[in-house]
Design an enzyme around this catalytic site. Sequence first.
Site, short mmCIF file in Angstrom:
data_model
loop_
_atom_site.label_atom_id
_atom_site.label_comp_id
_atom_site.label_asym_id
_atom_site.label_seq_id
_atom_site.Cartn_x
_atom_site.Cartn_y
_atom_site.Cartn_z
N LYS A 11 44.91 34.17 34.03
CA LYS A 11 45.88 33.57 34.94
C LYS A 11 45.75 32.04 35.02
O LYS A 11 44.77 31.47 34.54
CB LYS A 11 45.71 34.21 36.32
CG LYS A 11 46.03 35.70 36.31
CD LYS A 11 45.86 36.31 37.69
CE LYS A 11 46.20 37.79 37.69
NZ LYS A 11 46.07 38.37 39.05
N PHE A 59 52.29 40.43 49.53
CA PHE A 59 51.75 39.34 48.70
C PHE A 59 52.59 39.07 47.45
O PHE A 59 52.26 38.18 46.66
CB PHE A 59 50.30 39.64 48.29
CG PHE A 59 50.14 40.91 47.49
CD1 PHE A 59 50.40 40.95 46.13
CD2 PHE A 59 49.72 42.08 48.11
CE1 PHE A 59 50.24 42.11 45.40
CE2 PHE A 59 49.56 43.26 47.39
CZ PHE A 59 49.82 43.27 46.03
N ARG A 87 38.34 46.87 32.53
CA ARG A 87 38.39 46.94 34.00
C ARG A 87 36.99 46.68 34.58
O ARG A 87 36.85 46.05 35.62
CB ARG A 87 38.92 48.29 34.47
CG ARG A 87 40.31 48.66 33.98
CD ARG A 87 41.42 47.89 34.58
NE ARG A 87 41.58 48.17 35.99
CZ ARG A 87 42.44 47.56 36.77
NH1 ARG A 87 43.24 46.63 36.27
NH2 ARG A 87 42.54 47.86 38.04
N THR A 93 39.10 43.44 42.43
CA THR A 93 40.19 42.50 42.69
C THR A 93 39.74 41.37 43.61
O THR A 93 40.09 40.21 43.41
CB THR A 93 41.40 43.23 43.29
OG1 THR A 93 41.81 44.26 42.38
CG2 THR A 93 42.56 42.30 43.55
N ARG A 104 35.80 38.18 37.54
CA ARG A 104 36.23 37.76 38.88
C ARG A 104 35.09 37.21 39.73
O ARG A 104 35.30 36.28 40.49
CB ARG A 104 36.97 38.91 39.56
CG ARG A 104 38.32 39.15 38.88
CD ARG A 104 39.03 40.33 39.45
NE ARG A 104 40.38 40.45 38.88
CZ ARG A 104 41.02 41.58 38.75
NH1 ARG A 104 40.46 42.72 39.15
NH2 ARG A 104 42.23 41.61 38.24
N ASN A 114 42.64 35.46 41.25
CA ASN A 114 41.51 36.29 40.80
C ASN A 114 41.32 36.29 39.29
O ASN A 114 40.72 37.20 38.74
CB ASN A 114 41.61 37.70 41.37
CG ASN A 114 42.79 38.48 40.84
OD1 ASN A 114 43.54 38.00 40.00
ND2 ASN A 114 42.94 39.69 41.32
N HIS A 117 44.23 39.69 34.79
CA HIS A 117 44.88 41.00 34.97
C HIS A 117 44.46 41.87 33.79
O HIS A 117 44.33 41.39 32.67
CB HIS A 117 46.40 40.84 34.96
CG HIS A 117 47.13 42.13 34.71
ND1 HIS A 117 47.47 42.98 35.72
CD2 HIS A 117 47.53 42.72 33.55
CE1 HIS A 117 48.07 44.05 35.19
NE2 HIS A 117 48.13 43.91 33.88
#
EC number: 2.7.4.6
Length: 140
Positions: A11, A59, A87, A93, A104, A114, A117
């Site tokens: 991100k 959100f 994952r 998260t 994270r 965070n 994805h």
Amino acid sequence: MAIERTFSILKPDVTRRNLTGAVNALIEKAGLRIIAQKRVLITKAQAETFYAVHSARPFFGELVESMISGPVVVQVLEGEDAIKKYREVLGATDPAKADAGTIRKEFALSVGENSAHGSDAPETAAVEIAQWFAGNELVG
């Protein structure tokens, strides 16, 4: 164990801080291969479509704005049980709840920023990969 492919987005909070290489190092250390990767600016429409599953959540607007605030790095990862493995390396998260050594925990600024994805299921991964990559871009 099955060789799988999964989809990842690094991100804007990662790209803005020049952490793409550091995140990629964690991905590769986990035994996943990056078989496709590109840096892109996504549009508001693309972000809204990608996160449509969250459109009724409070959100959603903040998530979309965050995703269009700067470049992202979209990736296809491949390896044994890639979805589960990625994952795990992503972490929770909420970075405050993520295990040490996860993306994270190490890099996220907040729940909203965070860092990354990852697809949550084989069906989701297939859809997300097809949304961002042509078949000839997957060079595993």
